[in-house]
Motif scaffolding. Structure first.
Motif, PDB file in Angstrom:
ATOM      1  N   PHE A 254      10.296   0.319   8.147  1.00 27.59           N
ATOM      2  CA  PHE A 254       9.273   0.974   7.519  1.00 27.59           C
ATOM      3  C   PHE A 254       8.513  -0.008   6.754  1.00 27.59           C
ATOM      4  N   ALA A 255       9.079  -0.854   6.313  1.00 29.46           N
ATOM      5  CA  ALA A 255       8.125  -1.994   5.269  1.00 29.46           C
ATOM      6  C   ALA A 255       7.717  -2.720   6.530  1.00 29.46           C
ATOM      7  N   TYR A 256       8.097  -3.234   7.513  1.00 30.51           N
ATOM      8  CA  TYR A 256       7.473  -4.123   8.441  1.00 30.51           C
ATOM      9  C   TYR A 256       6.049  -3.452   9.010  1.00 30.51           C
ATOM     10  N   GLN A 257       6.445  -2.318   9.317  1.00 34.14           N
ATOM     11  CA  GLN A 257       5.338  -1.678  10.101  1.00 34.14           C
ATOM     12  C   GLN A 257       4.227  -1.101   9.082  1.00 34.14           C
ATOM     13  N   SER A 258       4.756  -1.099   7.680  1.00 37.53           N
ATOM     14  CA  SER A 258       3.929  -0.676   6.922  1.00 37.53           C
ATOM     15  C   SER A 258       2.734  -1.924   6.481  1.00 37.53           C
ATOM     16  N   ALA A 259       3.348  -3.151   6.867  1.00 35.34           N
ATOM     17  CA  ALA A 259       2.265  -4.223   6.474  1.00 35.34           C
ATOM     18  C   ALA A 259       1.580  -4.457   7.808  1.00 35.34           C
ATOM     19  N   ASN A 260       2.020  -3.980   9.048  1.00 37.81           N
ATOM     20  CA  ASN A 260       1.382  -3.823  10.369  1.00 37.81           C
ATOM     21  C   ASN A 260       0.193  -2.886  10.143  1.00 37.81           C
ATOM     22  N   ALA A 261       0.425  -1.736   9.424  1.00 37.90           N
ATOM     23  CA  ALA A 261      -0.566  -0.852   9.067  1.00 37.90           C
ATOM     24  C   ALA A 261      -1.678  -1.307   8.383  1.00 37.90           C
ATOM     25  N   VAL A 262      -1.412  -1.957   7.303  1.00 39.03           N
ATOM     26  CA  VAL A 262      -2.328  -2.548   6.224  1.00 39.03           C
ATOM     27  C   VAL A 262      -3.177  -3.453   7.136  1.00 39.03           C
ATOM     28  N   ILE A 263      -2.658  -4.490   7.889  1.00 37.94           N
ATOM     29  CA  ILE A 263      -3.584  -5.358   8.612  1.00 37.94           C
ATOM     30  C   ILE A 263      -4.323  -4.768   9.629  1.00 37.94           C
ATOM     31  N   TYR A 264      -3.932  -3.527  10.120  1.00 39.13           N
ATOM     32  CA  TYR A 264      -4.775  -3.056  11.109  1.00 39.13           C
ATOM     33  C   TYR A 264      -5.751  -2.202  10.453  1.00 39.13           C
ATOM     34  N   PHE A 265      -5.545  -1.463   9.297  1.00 37.73           N
ATOM     35  CA  PHE A 265      -6.432  -0.964   8.734  1.00 37.73           C
ATOM     36  C   PHE A 265      -7.824  -1.803   8.412  1.00 37.73           C
ATOM     37  N   LEU A 266      -7.343  -2.882   7.826  1.00 38.60           N
ATOM     38  CA  LEU A 266      -8.267  -4.137   7.629  1.00 38.60           C
ATOM     39  C   LEU A 266      -9.171  -4.458   8.726  1.00 38.60           C
ATOM     40  N   VAL A 267      -8.459  -4.500   9.946  1.00 38.14           N
ATOM     41  CA  VAL A 267      -9.188  -4.971  11.066  1.00 38.14           C
ATOM     42  C   VAL A 267      -9.997  -3.734  11.656  1.00 38.14           C
ATOM     43  N   ILE A 268      -9.791  -2.578  11.403  1.00 38.10           N
ATOM     44  CA  ILE A 268     -10.723  -1.424  11.557  1.00 38.10           C
ATOM     45  C   ILE A 268     -11.773  -1.499  10.758  1.00 38.10           C
ATOM     46  N   VAL A 269     -11.625  -1.799   9.516  1.00 40.50           N
ATOM     47  CA  VAL A 269     -12.796  -1.488   8.386  1.00 40.50           C
ATOM     48  C   VAL A 269     -13.637  -2.919   8.960  1.00 40.50           C
TER      49      VAL A 269
END
Length: 286
Positions: A254-269
């Motif tokens: 959960f924590a690791y994929q949360s970090a992945n999600a944050v990175i991907y959010f920044l990539v999309i933005v």
């Protein structure tokens, strides 16, 4: 005026509360847990290595490459087909309104249902027809081929997304004054010249919107893959959204994929901002 302002506040406050509870708070919570080692249950401690591990994770990098490939190809195809359809529907053809409704139907269908239907088409219908016609290359399910499975997902995603983009292009075409076309015809401009010099520049704002929205939606692809391949064969069609879901909710990351999600959010933005800044330079005022 004070009474009116109070009424506006009372009407908007419930929506703001719901938005914060079901959107903003979970986002902030996910960002917080991305700096921990939480597995979705039990105790946790602070850990800052999650973001570093994402860039060293071969599975994550593979998912990023597949997602980018899928999103770029799908975005280009969607905008080509939707623009061609919009130009056709904007012309003087019979049953124009009926055709617009028919073209928009795929957009209102459930993505999962469409995925299951096309799964049957690729697995049963097309191979049977190909076998009858003697087309050897299509007798096997392309969704079972690691090199071609993504093509089937692109076909379904594009088929369903074209409808919404077509509506936006139609709205843009309606804003172009007919007098401009009449004047260009008198000057001897053919249809291709009219499209390239008049139509496309004047719908550039709608082109920007379609490109940004299409890219953003395709980068977050999930339902089509879940319904058609489940990320397979192997991990050939595993997108970032699917990886985050599986790793976070099924793999105890959960924590690791949360970090992945944050990175991907920044990539999309970042990609969206880049698209807007580049494409907006072509926009003209009508």
């Amino acid at each position: 005026m004070k009474k009116q302002a109070r009424s506006y506040l009372l009407m908007t406050l419930p929506a703001l509360v719901l938005f914060f509870v079901f959107h903003t708070y979970p986002v902030l919570q996910g960002i917080f847990y991305s700096f921990t080692n939480w597995r979705g249950y039990g105790e946790w401690i602070y850990r800052l290595r999650n973001y570093i591990h994402v860039f060293a994770d071969d599975r994550a990098l593979s998912a990023y490459l597949f997602t980018f490939k899928f999103a770029i190809v799908s975005t280009i195809l969607v905008n080509i087909f939707s623009l061609l359809i919009a130009l056709g529907l904007n012309a003087n053809v019979k049953f124009k309104k009926t055709l617009r409704a028919i073209y928009f139907m795929p957009n209102i269908l459930s993505i999962l249902i469409v995925g299951f239907i096309f799964n049957f088409i690729f697995a049963q219908f097309i191979p049977q027809i190909a076998q009858e016609l003697g087309i050897i290359s299509l007798t096997k399910n392309i969704l079972g081929n690691p090199e071609l499975a993504w093509v089937g997902i692109v076909i379904v995603a594009v088929w369903q997304a074209v409808a919404f983009n077509t509506i936006l292009y139609l709205a843009g075409l309606q804003t172009i004054p007919l007098e401009i076309y009449e004047a260009s015809s008198l000057d001897g401009a053919n249809r291709w010249r009219q499209f390239w010099s008049i139509t496309f520049p004047m719908i550039a704002a709608f082109f920007t919107i379609n490109m940004v929205l299409a890219m953003k939606n395709f980068l977050m692809v999930f339902d089509q893959i879940m319904a058609m391949t489940g990320g397979g064969p192997g991990r050939a069609t595993e997108s970032i959204a699917l990886l985050i879901y599986r790793g976070g909710f099924e793999g105890g990351q959960f924590a690791y994929q949360s970090a992945n999600a944050v990175i991907y959010f920044l990539v999309i933005v970042a990609i969206s901002i880049f698209q807007i800044r580049i494409l907006s330079k072509r926009e003209v005022e009508i």
